[in-house]
Design a protein around this motif. Structure first.
Motif, PDB file in Angstrom:
ATOM      1  N   GLU A  17       0.830  -1.206   0.000  1.00  0.00           N
ATOM      2  CA  GLU A  17       0.000   0.000   0.000  1.00  0.00           C
ATOM      3  C   GLU A  17       0.871   1.266   0.000  1.00  0.00           C
ATOM      4  O   GLU A  17       0.528   2.255  -0.647  1.00  0.00           O
ATOM      5  N   ASP A  18       1.991   1.257   0.704  1.00  0.00           N
ATOM      6  CA  ASP A  18       2.915   2.397   0.702  1.00  0.00           C
ATOM      7  C   ASP A  18       3.410   2.685  -0.716  1.00  0.00           C
ATOM      8  O   ASP A  18       3.495   3.839  -1.139  1.00  0.00           O
ATOM      9  N   ILE A  19       3.753   1.634  -1.434  1.00  0.00           N
ATOM     10  CA  ILE A  19       4.257   1.797  -2.798  1.00  0.00           C
ATOM     11  C   ILE A  19       3.153   2.330  -3.708  1.00  0.00           C
ATOM     12  O   ILE A  19       3.371   3.265  -4.492  1.00  0.00           O
ATOM     13  N   LYS A  20       1.955   1.768  -3.587  1.00  0.00           N
ATOM     14  CA  LYS A  20       0.836   2.256  -4.400  1.00  0.00           C
ATOM     15  C   LYS A  20       0.546   3.721  -4.102  1.00  0.00           C
ATOM     16  O   LYS A  20       0.267   4.507  -5.010  1.00  0.00           O
ATOM     17  N   GLN A  21       0.626   4.115  -2.847  1.00  0.00           N
ATOM     18  CA  GLN A  21       0.389   5.505  -2.472  1.00  0.00           C
ATOM     19  C   GLN A  21       1.483   6.411  -3.027  1.00  0.00           C
ATOM     20  O   GLN A  21       1.204   7.505  -3.510  1.00  0.00           O
ATOM     21  N   LEU A  22       2.734   5.970  -2.968  1.00  0.00           N
ATOM     22  CA  LEU A  22       3.859   6.727  -3.506  1.00  0.00           C
ATOM     23  C   LEU A  22       3.634   7.039  -4.984  1.00  0.00           C
ATOM     24  O   LEU A  22       3.822   8.163  -5.429  1.00  0.00           O
ATOM     25  N   PHE A  23       3.190   6.040  -5.728  1.00  0.00           N
ATOM     26  CA  PHE A  23       2.924   6.219  -7.152  1.00  0.00           C
ATOM     27  C   PHE A  23       1.696   7.092  -7.376  1.00  0.00           C
ATOM     28  O   PHE A  23       1.695   7.983  -8.223  1.00  0.00           O
ATOM     29  N   SER A  24       0.652   6.850  -6.618  1.00  0.00           N
ATOM     30  CA  SER A  24      -0.593   7.607  -6.758  1.00  0.00           C
ATOM     31  C   SER A  24      -0.372   9.101  -6.503  1.00  0.00           C
ATOM     32  O   SER A  24      -0.910   9.949  -7.221  1.00  0.00           O
ATOM     33  N   GLU A  25       0.417   9.434  -5.490  1.00  0.00           N
ATOM     34  CA  GLU A  25       0.713  10.832  -5.165  1.00  0.00           C
ATOM     35  C   GLU A  25       1.438  11.549  -6.296  1.00  0.00           C
ATOM     36  O   GLU A  25       1.454  12.771  -6.351  1.00  0.00           O
ATOM     37  N   ARG A  26       2.043  10.787  -7.190  1.00  0.00           N
ATOM     38  CA  ARG A  26       2.778  11.364  -8.316  1.00  0.00           C
ATOM     39  C   ARG A  26       2.055  11.117  -9.646  1.00  0.00           C
ATOM     40  O   ARG A  26       2.630  11.228 -10.710  1.00  0.00           O
ATOM     41  N   ASP A  27       0.758  10.801  -9.544  1.00  0.00           N
ATOM     42  CA  ASP A  27      -0.096  10.563 -10.716  1.00  0.00           C
ATOM     43  C   ASP A  27       0.449   9.480 -11.635  1.00  0.00           C
ATOM     44  O   ASP A  27       0.443   9.619 -12.857  1.00  0.00           O
ATOM     45  N   LEU A  28       0.938   8.406 -11.038  1.00  0.00           N
ATOM     46  CA  LEU A  28       1.470   7.274 -11.788  1.00  0.00           C
ATOM     47  C   LEU A  28       0.582   6.058 -11.548  1.00  0.00           C
ATOM     48  O   LEU A  28       0.352   5.668 -10.400  1.00  0.00           O
ATOM     49  N   ALA A  29       0.079   5.476 -12.613  1.00  0.00           N
ATOM     50  CA  ALA A  29      -0.805   4.316 -12.506  1.00  0.00           C
ATOM     51  C   ALA A  29       0.011   3.039 -12.316  1.00  0.00           C
ATOM     52  O   ALA A  29       1.031   2.840 -12.973  1.00  0.00           O
ATOM     53  N   VAL A  30      -0.443   2.197 -11.408  1.00  0.00           N
ATOM     54  CA  VAL A  30       0.222   0.931 -11.106  1.00  0.00           C
ATOM     55  C   VAL A  30      -0.757  -0.205 -11.375  1.00  0.00           C
ATOM     56  O   VAL A  30      -1.898  -0.172 -10.924  1.00  0.00           O
ATOM     57  N   ASP A  31      -0.303  -1.219 -12.113  1.00  0.00           N
ATOM     58  CA  ASP A  31      -1.137  -2.394 -12.362  1.00  0.00           C
ATOM     59  C   ASP A  31      -0.971  -3.430 -11.257  1.00  0.00           C
ATOM     60  O   ASP A  31      -1.936  -4.044 -10.824  1.00  0.00           O
ATOM     61  N   ASN A  32       0.264  -3.627 -10.803  1.00  0.00           N
ATOM     62  CA  ASN A  32       0.545  -4.679  -9.831  1.00  0.00           C
ATOM     63  C   ASN A  32       1.840  -4.363  -9.093  1.00  0.00           C
ATOM     64  O   ASN A  32       2.747  -3.772  -9.659  1.00  0.00           O
ATOM     65  N   VAL A  33       1.902  -4.764  -7.833  1.00  0.00           N
ATOM     66  CA  VAL A  33       3.120  -4.616  -7.030  1.00  0.00           C
ATOM     67  C   VAL A  33       3.477  -5.979  -6.453  1.00  0.00           C
ATOM     68  O   VAL A  33       2.637  -6.646  -5.849  1.00  0.00           O
ATOM     69  N   GLN A  34       4.722  -6.400  -6.683  1.00  0.00           N
ATOM     70  CA  GLN A  34       5.230  -7.630  -6.082  1.00  0.00           C
ATOM     71  C   GLN A  34       6.317  -7.219  -5.094  1.00  0.00           C
ATOM     72  O   GLN A  34       7.425  -6.884  -5.490  1.00  0.00           O
ATOM     73  N   LEU A  35       5.969  -7.225  -3.827  1.00  0.00           N
ATOM     74  CA  LEU A  35       6.862  -6.749  -2.779  1.00  0.00           C
ATOM     75  C   LEU A  35       7.635  -7.905  -2.172  1.00  0.00           C
ATOM     76  O   LEU A  35       7.063  -8.939  -1.814  1.00  0.00           O
ATOM     77  N   LYS A  36       8.932  -7.728  -2.082  1.00  0.00           N
ATOM     78  CA  LYS A  36       9.832  -8.691  -1.446  1.00  0.00           C
ATOM     79  C   LYS A  36      10.534  -7.964  -0.297  1.00  0.00           C
ATOM     80  O   LYS A  36      10.325  -6.783  -0.075  1.00  0.00           O
ATOM     81  N   ALA A  37      11.405  -8.636   0.414  1.00  0.00           N
ATOM     82  CA  ALA A  37      12.132  -8.005   1.511  1.00  0.00           C
ATOM     83  C   ALA A  37      13.176  -7.038   0.966  1.00  0.00           C
ATOM     84  O   ALA A  37      14.194  -7.452   0.427  1.00  0.00           O
ATOM     85  N   GLY A  38      12.901  -5.747   1.063  1.00  0.00           N
ATOM     86  CA  GLY A  38      13.857  -4.729   0.651  1.00  0.00           C
ATOM     87  C   GLY A  38      13.775  -4.290  -0.792  1.00  0.00           C
ATOM     88  O   GLY A  38      14.491  -3.386  -1.209  1.00  0.00           O
ATOM     89  N   TYR A  39      12.895  -4.898  -1.572  1.00  0.00           N
ATOM     90  CA  TYR A  39      12.736  -4.465  -2.965  1.00  0.00           C
ATOM     91  C   TYR A  39      11.343  -4.824  -3.466  1.00  0.00           C
ATOM     92  O   TYR A  39      10.601  -5.567  -2.822  1.00  0.00           O
ATOM     93  N   ALA A  40      10.992  -4.252  -4.622  1.00  0.00           N
ATOM     94  CA  ALA A  40       9.681  -4.532  -5.203  1.00  0.00           C
ATOM     95  C   ALA A  40       9.754  -4.425  -6.722  1.00  0.00           C
ATOM     96  O   ALA A  40      10.589  -3.697  -7.266  1.00  0.00           O
ATOM     97  N   PHE A  41       8.878  -5.164  -7.366  1.00  0.00           N
ATOM     98  CA  PHE A  41       8.656  -5.017  -8.793  1.00  0.00           C
ATOM     99  C   PHE A  41       7.301  -4.350  -8.957  1.00  0.00           C
ATOM    100  O   PHE A  41       6.320  -4.785  -8.354  1.00  0.00           O
ATOM    101  N   VAL A  42       7.254  -3.302  -9.753  1.00  0.00           N
ATOM    102  CA  VAL A  42       6.013  -2.574  -9.993  1.00  0.00           C
ATOM    103  C   VAL A  42       5.702  -2.673 -11.477  1.00  0.00           C
ATOM    104  O   VAL A  42       6.528  -2.309 -12.312  1.00  0.00           O
ATOM    105  N   ASP A  43       4.519  -3.186 -11.786  1.00  0.00           N
ATOM    106  CA  ASP A  43       4.090  -3.305 -13.175  1.00  0.00           C
ATOM    107  C   ASP A  43       3.229  -2.109 -13.547  1.00  0.00           C
ATOM    108  O   ASP A  43       2.278  -1.759 -12.830  1.00  0.00           O
TER     109      ASP A  43
END
Length: 68
Positions: A17-43
């Motif tokens: 949710e933090d990552i989705k909010q980070l993107f949303s606050e910058r008007d960036l659309a996110v399809d999917n977030v795969q969060l791992k320990a210390g990193y993430a893939f954002v589609d």
């Protein structure tokens, strides 16, 4: 087709949710977030969004952004 962005050097307490909010606050659309320990893939839906995310997130403390 989805375009993937790598976010690294994330605090272990960062949530999906933090990552989705980070993107949303910058008007960036996110399809999917795969969060791992210390990193993430954002589609994202297109390369334009990925390029914009790189520009808007580059230089932020504790975030390393890489696109293939």
């Amino acid at each position: 087709m989805s375009h993937r962005l790598y976010l690294g050097n994330l605090d272990k307490q960062v949530s999906e949710e933090d990552i989705k909010q980070l993107f949303s606050e910058r008007d960036l659309a996110v399809d999917n977030v795969q969060l791992k320990a210390g990193y993430a893939f954002v589609d994202c839906q297109d390369q334009t969004t990925v390029d914009s995310a790189i520009d808007k997130l580059a230089g932020m403390p504790h975030i390393f952004v890489l696109s293939p």
